[in-house]
Write an enzyme that holds these catalytic residues in place. Structure first.
Site, PDB file in Angstrom:
ATOM      1  N   ASP A   1     -22.482  13.276 -26.732  1.00  0.00           N
ATOM      2  CA  ASP A   1     -22.477  13.322 -28.352  1.00  0.00           C
ATOM      3  C   ASP A   1     -22.006  14.671 -28.002  1.00  0.00           C
ATOM      4  OD1 ASP A   1     -22.833  11.348 -28.945  1.00  0.00           O
ATOM      5  OD2 ASP A   1     -24.611  10.899 -29.510  1.00  0.00           O
TER       6      ASP A   1
ATOM      7  N   ASP B   1      -3.032   8.712  -1.083  1.00  0.00           N
ATOM      8  CA  ASP B   1      -3.595   7.482  -0.639  1.00  0.00           C
ATOM      9  C   ASP B   1      -4.632   6.718  -0.324  1.00  0.00           C
ATOM     10  OD1 ASP B   1      -3.092   5.522   1.918  1.00  0.00           O
ATOM     11  OD2 ASP B   1      -3.586   7.384   3.481  1.00  0.00           O
TER      12      ASP B   1
ATOM     13  N   HIS C   1       1.040  -1.714  -0.465  1.00  0.00           N
ATOM     14  CA  HIS C   1      -0.055  -0.321  -0.055  1.00  0.00           C
ATOM     15  C   HIS C   1       0.875   1.404   0.067  1.00  0.00           C
ATOM     16  CE1 HIS C   1      -2.708   3.520   0.749  1.00  0.00           C
ATOM     17  NE2 HIS C   1      -2.174   3.161   2.661  1.00  0.00           N
TER      18      HIS C   1
ATOM     19  N   HIS D   1       3.864   7.201   5.616  1.00  0.00           N
ATOM     20  CA  HIS D   1       2.937   7.468   6.032  1.00  0.00           C
ATOM     21  C   HIS D   1       2.044   7.347   6.634  1.00  0.00           C
ATOM     22  CE1 HIS D   1      -0.016   5.145   3.241  1.00  0.00           C
ATOM     23  NE2 HIS D   1      -0.415   5.374   3.815  1.00  0.00           N
TER      24      HIS D   1
ATOM     25  N   GLU E   1       1.718   6.071  13.056  1.00  0.00           N
ATOM     26  CA  GLU E   1       0.143   5.071  13.118  1.00  0.00           C
ATOM     27  C   GLU E   1       0.309   3.683  13.042  1.00  0.00           C
ATOM     28  OE1 GLU E   1      -3.307   7.827  11.217  1.00  0.00           O
ATOM     29  OE2 GLU E   1      -4.340   7.046  12.393  1.00  0.00           O
ATOM     30  N   ASP E   2       0.826   2.957  12.545  1.00  0.00           N
ATOM     31  CA  ASP E   2       0.805   1.628  12.780  1.00  0.00           C
ATOM     32  C   ASP E   2       2.025   0.443  13.347  1.00  0.00           C
ATOM     33  OD1 ASP E   2      -1.831   2.652  11.697  1.00  0.00           O
ATOM     34  OD2 ASP E   2      -1.022   2.378   9.580  1.00  0.00           O
TER      35      ASP E   2
HETATM   36 MN    MN Z   1      -2.638   4.784   4.084  1.00  0.00          MN
END
Ligand code: MN
Length: 750
Positions: A283, A163, A72, A97, A101-102
């Site tokens: 069109d 993201d 990701h 990024h 946080e993770d």
């Molecule tokens: Mn992300």
């Protein structure tokens, strides 16, 4: 095995030196190639280390698709590099990024190795990750402003879009209900924001991806129609361009032709909005001719003449956005011509750079009614964002963005609840404002605040992006002083209300205490008379008196005593009352004036340091005595009036007639005597006057000019006129008088 995050320079050196496995090395090489494609200079070590850290720190985590998680950030970085053409720091930030946080990677670790810019990007990205947690689409404007004011650097927001784009591209891996939520949010929040940023291509893709999830049938219908029409459409464009293409080649033009972008959602919106069938919306042919470098805007006009030579133009449909660009910087020539088959075709002619601006630049649809920066700052913002995005190769543009700190919307700040909900507050707001914004119960019981995880005083001003948590107690903990620390109307009015309530409670308590005491001592007094007693006791009101009793600052026994005195005074006959000579202030002033005239006007006065024989007198308004800070005022008669410097009249004269102010000094005449006035307030007791006169005459050996006393309902008030040598003399006298039994106040009467 748990990945050990490098924290020291030595560990970083080791980490950087450790090669990647072959599959990851291939992925990295592909990313670096994309970067080189977009930029002449690429910071490869930076991107390589960011890739390695992302790879290792996310190890063991999978995405919903079953892929390793690091795919990701890698894809986001690829979008940032390849599709948005951003620089190395942005690519590194995209790779990292989600780490703070993770994963166990901290912002400090990133700061240590990746430098302040990447750190700022990641910090910004982490901060705004809470922005989109709310599902309330009405907050779109607030989100927009938040993004602008917290991001510090617009590139943070652009990475955020990348993201979201990747998440949308891989949305089908999530369960249906999650897909719906994210698609809705993307359509309502991200797409309009991307539009405002002028990221038109990205916005179109976000819209189509959302639409596909939200209305699969509508999406399929339009997609099928487009497919069916694709061939005939391409054929039509081919035929239409045929005569022009040859001319352009012959004239040596380097160009490409684009048909109308196949933006499904915009076709859908037009069908719905204009109530038209697909065919009519679709069109309306539009063809875009893009001139490659080194073609300039002048060449656009040459192409224009080729087209109008070949086809009949409709004059009123001609637009010159090259000489007069749209406010968002859009530049292009538009002309509508009639094809051989009689169909109207809009032709847009622009250079490649103009085309890039149109697709990646920032639009200026920012018409915030309440924005403070005004159009000038928005224009400035738009200008350099456009520059930076459309022309990433110029260092000047990059520096410009780096230096830029967003100053828009500076009268508002945007902060978060612990759950990531957004709150808009006026600038200068404190956690107290925030607490009342959440709920008045939270405000009332607030004990402390945590801002970004740290305990801070409740009166600390907040800044945009702060995450604020209010620590509350069980009970109301309201401090009336908070009124000075809040800026929101809500907090102010609630604090006032609560202070009033609190006071009300105290008043009731104090009243209760007094009532019990009065019952016990069998004291009866009307409310009106109690007011008189309160005022004798120097309280502004009975409520104030009751509050002081409730809080223990004033003894209820003292009140009982005063009431007793008041009741007994009521029995005094009128004769004694009359005997207590009263002198109103006017009379007193007259006396003072007379005295002042009699004293001192024959002595030499120092004016501006020179001894003079100018006549002078003391102003009756402030009655100065030696030791006072004084100034002279030259009257029209040529004499000098001496005022105390702090006298209000003197201040007025200084303002209105400064040229007549003279610097005066006190003459050093040891025998001089000046008139001083002293005010005394105390209990009316037997022997008070004799005690006072004793202090003045005997103890201080001072001559008294007069003493005027009045006594009323247990209170004694007196004004003494005394002859003093200087200010020190008067001060000593006052100090002595303050010690006389029953004297509550003795002060210089001014
Ligand atoms: Mn992300």
């Amino acid at each position: 095995m748990e990945f050990h995050v490098p924290t020291t320079a030595a560990e970083w050196a080791d980490f950087s030196a450790t090669p990647l496995e072959e599959p990851q090395q291939i992925e990295l090489n592909r990313l670096l190639a994309d970067c080189r494609e977009a930029h002449e200079s690429v910071n490869e070590p930076l991107i390589t280390d960011a890739f390695k850290l992302a790879f290792h720190s996310h190890k063991g985590t999978l995405r919903a698709s079953g892929e390793p998680y690091y795919h990701h950030p890698l894809e986001v970085a690829t979008i940032v590099a390849k599709e948005l053409g951003m620089d190395s720091e942005c690519v590194a930030a995209a790779l990292l990024h989600d780490t703070v946080e993770d994963t166990s990677v901290s912002l400090e670790t990133i700061a240590l190795h990746f430098g302040p810019l990447v750190t700022m990007f990641i910090d910004g990205l982490t901060k705004i990750s809470g922005v989109f947690k709310s599902k309330d689409a009405k907050q779109a404007e607030a989100f927009m402003k938040l993004m602008l004011s917290t991001a510090e650097d617009v590139r943070v927001v652009v990475i955020k879009f990348a993201d979201r784009l990747h998440n949308m591209r891989t949305l089908h891996h999530l369960p249906r209900h999650k897909q719906l939520g994210i698609a809705n949010e993307t359509l309502e929040l991200f797409a309009p924001l991307a539009h405002r940023f002028g990221l038109f291509k990205l916005k179109s893709e976000l819209e189509d991806l959302s639409f596909k999830v939200l209305d699969p049938n509508g999406y399929k219908f339009i997609a099928r129609k487009l497919r069916e029409r694709k061939e005939s459409r391409e054929q039509f464009i081919d035929d239409f361009m045929d005569p022009i293409r040859g001319q352009l080649h012959k004239a040596g033009f380097n160009f490409e032709i684009k048909g109308r972008p196949k933006h499904i959602y915009s076709i859908y919106r037009k069908m719905v909005g204009q109530q038209k069938p697909f065919e009519e919306v679709y069109d309306l042919f539009a063809i875009r001719i893009i001139l490659h470098p080194p073609h300039t805007k002048e060449d656009c006009w040459r192409v224009y003449s080729f087209i109008t030579d070949a086809y009949t133009p409709i004059p009123e449909r001609f637009r010159d956005f090259i000489s007069v660009p749209k406010t968002n910087g859009y530049q292009s020539l538009h002309t509508t011509v009639i094809s051989r088959s009689g169909v109207k075709v809009e032709v847009q002619i622009r250079t490649q750079q103009m085309d890039e601006i149109a697709e990646k630049g920032v639009a200026a649809h920012w018409k915030y009614k309440q924005g403070t920066g005004g159009n000038a700052s928005i224009d400035r913002f738009v200008h350099f964002v456009r520059d930076a995005l459309s022309n990433p190769r110029t260092d000047a543009a990059t520096d410009f963005v780096e230096d830029f700190k967003l100053e828009l919307f500076s009268d508002e700040i945007y902060v978060f609840t612990p759950k990531g909900e957004l709150k808009t507050l006026p600038k200068g707001a404190t956690p107290i404002d925030f607490a009342f914004e959440i709920h008045s119960a939270v405000g009332e019981k607030a004990l402390a605040a945590k801002v970004n995880g740290k305990i801070v005083p409740l009166r600390t001003p907040l800044v945009s992006g702060d995450q604020v948590e209010i620590i509350t107690g069980k009970n109301v903990n309201l401090n009336p002083d908070w009124i000075h620390d809040v800026v929101t109307h809500k907090a102010k009015s609630r604090i006032r209300q609560l202070v009033n309530l609190k006071e009300r409670k105290l008043i009731d308590e104090g009243k209760d205490l007094w009532q019990k005491r009065a019952d016990r001592d069998k004291l009866e007094i009307s409310d009106q008379d109690l007011t008189k007693v309160a005022s004798k006791l120097r309280f502004s009101s009975t409520n104030r008196l009751f509050m002081e009793i409730a809080t223990g600052h004033f003894d209820v026994a003292q009140l009982a005593k005063a009431v007793k005195q008041f009741i007994s005074r009521g029995r005094l006959d009128d004769e004694k009352r009359a005997a207590a000579a009263t002198m109103d202030e006017e009379t007193l002033q007259e006396n003072l004036l007379a005295d002042a005239r009699n004293v001192g006007d024959s002595r030499g006065l120092f004016i501006n340091g020179q001894l003079t024989d100018v006549k002078y007198s003391y102003a009756r308004c402030c009655n100065p005595i030696p030791g006072d800070d004084v100034m002279g005022f030259l009257s029209r008669l040529g004499d000098v009036k001496i005022h105390r410097s702090r006298c209000n009249n003197a201040a007025y004269l200084v303002r209105t007639e400064p040229e007549r102010i003279v610097d005066v000094a006190w003459p050093k005449a040891p025998t001089a005597q000046y008139m001083g006035a002293i005010r005394i307030i105390g209990e009316d007791r037997v022997g008070m006057v004799s005690d006072i006169t004793h202090v003045i005459s005997n103890s201080m050996k001072t001559n008294m000019k007069s003493i005027n006393v009045s006594s009323d309902e247990g209170t004694f008030e007196g004004t003494l006129m005394v002859y003093v040598e200087d200010r020190g003399h008067l001060d000593r006298l006052i100090k002595k008088l303050q010690k006389v039994e029953g004297v509550r106040q003795a002060y210089r009467f001014e």
